[in-house]
Design a protein around this motif. Structure first.
Motif, PDB file in Angstrom:
ATOM      1  N   ASN A  35      55.776  -8.566 105.934  1.00 19.14           N
ATOM      2  CA  ASN A  35      56.052  -9.563 104.553  1.00 19.14           C
ATOM      3  C   ASN A  35      54.708 -10.481 105.458  1.00 19.14           C
ATOM      4  O   ASN A  35      54.058 -11.041 104.363  1.00 19.14           O
ATOM      5  CB  ASN A  35      57.518  -9.832 103.760  1.00 19.14           C
ATOM      6  CG  ASN A  35      58.007  -7.924 103.807  1.00 19.14           C
ATOM      7  OD1 ASN A  35      57.504  -7.529 104.640  1.00 19.14           O
ATOM      8  ND2 ASN A  35      59.529  -8.248 103.809  1.00 19.14           N
ATOM      9  N   GLN A  43      55.870  -5.156  98.503  1.00 20.49           N
ATOM     10  CA  GLN A  43      56.099  -7.057  98.491  1.00 20.49           C
ATOM     11  C   GLN A  43      55.518  -6.808  97.109  1.00 20.49           C
ATOM     12  O   GLN A  43      54.110  -7.887  97.385  1.00 20.49           O
ATOM     13  CB  GLN A  43      56.165  -8.169  99.017  1.00 20.49           C
ATOM     14  CG  GLN A  43      56.732  -7.513 100.823  1.00 20.49           C
ATOM     15  CD  GLN A  43      58.373  -8.062 100.357  1.00 20.49           C
ATOM     16  OE1 GLN A  43      58.631  -9.396 100.514  1.00 20.49           O
ATOM     17  NE2 GLN A  43      59.408  -7.490 100.103  1.00 20.49           N
ATOM     18  N   PRO A  44      55.903  -6.548  96.312  1.00 21.90           N
ATOM     19  CA  PRO A  44      54.955  -5.989  94.881  1.00 21.90           C
ATOM     20  C   PRO A  44      55.014  -8.025  94.066  1.00 21.90           C
ATOM     21  O   PRO A  44      53.843  -8.609  93.421  1.00 21.90           O
ATOM     22  CB  PRO A  44      55.624  -5.285  94.113  1.00 21.90           C
ATOM     23  CG  PRO A  44      57.329  -5.345  94.395  1.00 21.90           C
ATOM     24  CD  PRO A  44      56.524  -4.990  95.947  1.00 21.90           C
ATOM     25  N   LYS A  45      55.593  -8.703  94.332  1.00 20.70           N
ATOM     26  CA  LYS A  45      55.707 -10.098  93.567  1.00 20.70           C
ATOM     27  C   LYS A  45      54.556 -10.635  94.490  1.00 20.70           C
ATOM     28  O   LYS A  45      53.823 -11.817  94.096  1.00 20.70           O
ATOM     29  CB  LYS A  45      57.402 -10.490  93.687  1.00 20.70           C
ATOM     30  CG  LYS A  45      57.794 -10.375  92.788  1.00 20.70           C
ATOM     31  CD  LYS A  45      59.886 -10.478  93.255  1.00 20.70           C
ATOM     32  CE  LYS A  45      60.599 -10.375  92.233  1.00 20.70           C
ATOM     33  NZ  LYS A  45      61.794 -11.051  91.889  1.00 20.70           N
ATOM     34  N   GLN A  46      54.681 -11.093  95.856  1.00 23.48           N
ATOM     35  CA  GLN A  46      54.285 -11.099  96.746  1.00 23.48           C
ATOM     36  C   GLN A  46      52.237 -10.887  96.883  1.00 23.48           C
ATOM     37  O   GLN A  46      51.235 -11.381  96.451  1.00 23.48           O
ATOM     38  CB  GLN A  46      54.072 -11.326  98.425  1.00 23.48           C
ATOM     39  CG  GLN A  46      53.739 -12.071  99.250  1.00 23.48           C
ATOM     40  CD  GLN A  46      53.693 -11.531 100.166  1.00 23.48           C
ATOM     41  OE1 GLN A  46      55.197 -12.182 100.761  1.00 23.48           O
ATOM     42  NE2 GLN A  46      53.420 -10.850 101.628  1.00 23.48           N
ATOM     43  N   GLY A  47      51.855  -9.626  96.319  1.00 21.60           N
ATOM     44  CA  GLY A  47      50.666  -9.360  95.976  1.00 21.60           C
ATOM     45  C   GLY A  47      49.831  -9.567  96.862  1.00 21.60           C
ATOM     46  O   GLY A  47      48.782  -9.243  96.278  1.00 21.60           O
ATOM     47  N   LYS A  48      50.012  -9.484  97.973  1.00 24.29           N
ATOM     48  CA  LYS A  48      49.278  -9.148  98.937  1.00 24.29           C
ATOM     49  C   LYS A  48      48.735  -8.031  99.692  1.00 24.29           C
ATOM     50  O   LYS A  48      48.032  -8.610 100.888  1.00 24.29           O
ATOM     51  CB  LYS A  48      49.527 -10.784  99.953  1.00 24.29           C
ATOM     52  CG  LYS A  48      49.397 -11.357  99.686  1.00 24.29           C
ATOM     53  CD  LYS A  48      49.737 -12.474 100.862  1.00 24.29           C
ATOM     54  CE  LYS A  48      50.020 -14.142 100.231  1.00 24.29           C
ATOM     55  NZ  LYS A  48      50.075 -15.248 101.529  1.00 24.29           N
ATOM     56  N   VAL A  82      60.433  -2.841  93.708  1.00 23.78           N
ATOM     57  CA  VAL A  82      61.427  -4.923  93.322  1.00 23.78           C
ATOM     58  C   VAL A  82      61.438  -5.354  94.933  1.00 23.78           C
ATOM     59  O   VAL A  82      61.664  -6.660  94.717  1.00 23.78           O
ATOM     60  CB  VAL A  82      61.939  -4.334  92.833  1.00 23.78           C
ATOM     61  CG1 VAL A  82      62.181  -3.297  91.505  1.00 23.78           C
ATOM     62  CG2 VAL A  82      63.710  -3.600  93.476  1.00 23.78           C
ATOM     63  N   SER A  83      61.490  -4.880  95.969  1.00 24.46           N
ATOM     64  CA  SER A  83      62.141  -5.650  97.393  1.00 24.46           C
ATOM     65  C   SER A  83      61.213  -7.129  96.973  1.00 24.46           C
ATOM     66  O   SER A  83      59.905  -6.898  97.124  1.00 24.46           O
ATOM     67  CB  SER A  83      62.208  -4.844  98.483  1.00 24.46           C
ATOM     68  OG  SER A  83      60.513  -4.827  98.318  1.00 24.46           O
ATOM     69  N   ASP A  84      61.986  -7.830  97.124  1.00 25.53           N
ATOM     70  CA  ASP A  84      61.021  -9.013  97.892  1.00 25.53           C
ATOM     71  C   ASP A  84      61.262 -10.023  98.892  1.00 25.53           C
ATOM     72  O   ASP A  84      62.611 -10.563  98.543  1.00 25.53           O
ATOM     73  CB  ASP A  84      61.262 -10.177  96.026  1.00 25.53           C
ATOM     74  CG  ASP A  84      60.934 -11.728  96.239  1.00 25.53           C
ATOM     75  OD1 ASP A  84      59.229 -11.516  97.134  1.00 25.53           O
ATOM     76  OD2 ASP A  84      61.032 -11.888  95.667  1.00 25.53           O
TER      77      ASP A  84
END
Length: 281
Positions: free
Chosen positions: A81, A114-119, A277-279
Motif C-alpha cells: 500500500n 486502499q480507496p482513500k489513497q486513490g492511487k 473501507v480499508s485504509d
C-alpha cells in the motif's frame, strides 16, 4: 505411491497458473527458505509472497537453492500500500525482484485497493507497463471491490488476470466470484482454511472427510479447487504442507459441495479487513 499434481488454470492473457500454491504470509524470512524448499519437495511449484511479508529474500534463496529451473516455477509477489503510485510501484518492483533473485516474475499484484489513497489506477498503469516490457508475465489485484475492478478496466482497457481476496466456506465471496467469471478474471483465495480450528471442526466437514478418507483441511482445499478458485494454503509444519498438497487427490461430489456451500455466514464470516473501507499502510 500416488503422485499428486496441481491442476492448471489459464488466465485471460493466455498464461497458466498452478491452481494449488503455497502461501508464506506471516512466515519469517529465515523460516521461509526452509519451508519453501519443503513445499518444492512435496510437489508445489507455485509460491505466493509479498513485499510486506518481509520474506521475499528467503523465497529467493529457496528458489536458488532448490535446483529447480525458475521457468518451471510460478512466483507471485505484490506491491504494498505505501508503495502505490506509478513511479513508486516501478521502484518497488525492482526492489522485490532483487530480493527474489529473478529476472522475470510470473505474477505481480496490487496488494490492497486502499480507496482513500486513490492511487490504484496509477498503480495499475505501472503494472501494465511492467507487463508490456516483459518483466512480468501476468498482472492482477488483491482485495478489490466489484466497482474497483470495473474502474481499472474502464480506465485502461486492461482486465486483471486474477483477483486474490479472502475466501473460505464461511465467506465464499459469491458476488465477487460471479463478477470475476463474467470478465474472465481468475479468483484466488487467501485464508482458504479460515485461519483456525472453528471451520475445520465443522461436523459437515468431518462427515465429508470421513467419506473420502481425507482430513477436513483437504476437504476445504478440494472445495476451492472444485469451484475453480486458485488456492494458497499456508503451513510451516512439514506434514501439513504435504497434507495440503495431497488435497489434489480428493474429488468432491455435488452433495459434498452443496453441504460446504451451506456453511456460508455472509459478511459475518469475514475475518480480514473490508477492501471497500480499508485504509492502512
Amino acid at each position: 505411491m500416488t503422485t499428486f499434481e496441481s491442476p492448471q488454470l489459464t488466465f485471460n492473457d493466455g498464461n497458466t497458473i498452478p491452481q494449488l500454491g503455497y502461501g508464506v504470509w506471516k512466515v519469517e524470512d529465515d523460516v521461509a527458505e526452509k519451508v519453501v524448499l519443503q513445499a518444492f519437495e512435496a510437489g508445489y511449484r507455485h509460491i505466493d509472497t509479498a513485499r510486506i511479508y518481509g520474506n521475499e529474500a528467503g523465497v529467493g534463496r529457496a528458489i536458488a537453492g532448490s535446483g529447480l529451473d525458475p521457468r518451471d516455477l510460478f512466483i507471485t509477489t505484490k506491491v504494498w500500500n505505501a508503495d502505490q503510485g506509478y513511479e513508486e510501484t516501478l521502484a518497488a518492483f525492482d526492489a522485490s525482484m532483487e530480493r527474489l533473485g529473478l529476472e522475470t516474475l510470473d505474477l505481480y499484484l496490487i496488494h490492497w485497493l486502499q480507496p482513500k489513497q486513490g492511487k490504484h489506477v496509477e498503480t495499475w498503469k505501472a503494472l501494465i507497463e511492467l507487463q508490456k516490457s516483459g518483466r512480468v508475465r501476468s498482472i492482477g489485484v488483491c482485495n478489490f471491490t466489484v466497482e474497483a475492478l470495473a474502474e481499472l478496466e474502464e480506465a485502461t482497457g486492461v482486465v486483471p488476470a486474477i483477483h486474490q481476496v479472502e475466501t473460505h466456506p464461511y465467506f465464499p465471496q459469491t458476488e465477487l466470484r460471479d463478477y470475476a467469471a463474467s470478465r474472465g478474471i481468475a479468483h484466488q483465495s487467501w485464508s482458504p482454511l479460515g485461519q483456525g480450528s472453528e471451520l475445520l471442526s465443522e461436523p459437515a466437514l468431518a462427515s465429508i472427510a470421513e467419506k473420502h478418507g481425507a482430513t477436513p483441511a483437504q476437504v476445504v482445499i478440494a472445495w476451492h479447487l472444485a469451484l475453480g478458485n486458485v488456492v494458497i494454503p499456508k503451513s510451516v509444519t512439514p506434514s501439513r504442507i504435504v497434507e495440503n498438497w495431497e488435497a489434489t487427490g480428493v474429488t468432491l461430489d455435488a452433495e459434498d459441495i452443496a453441504a460446504i456451500n451451506a456453511l456460508d455466514k455472509g459478511d459475518a464470516g469475514r475475518i480480514g479487513a473490508d477492501p471497500a473501507v480499508s485504509d492502512f499502510a
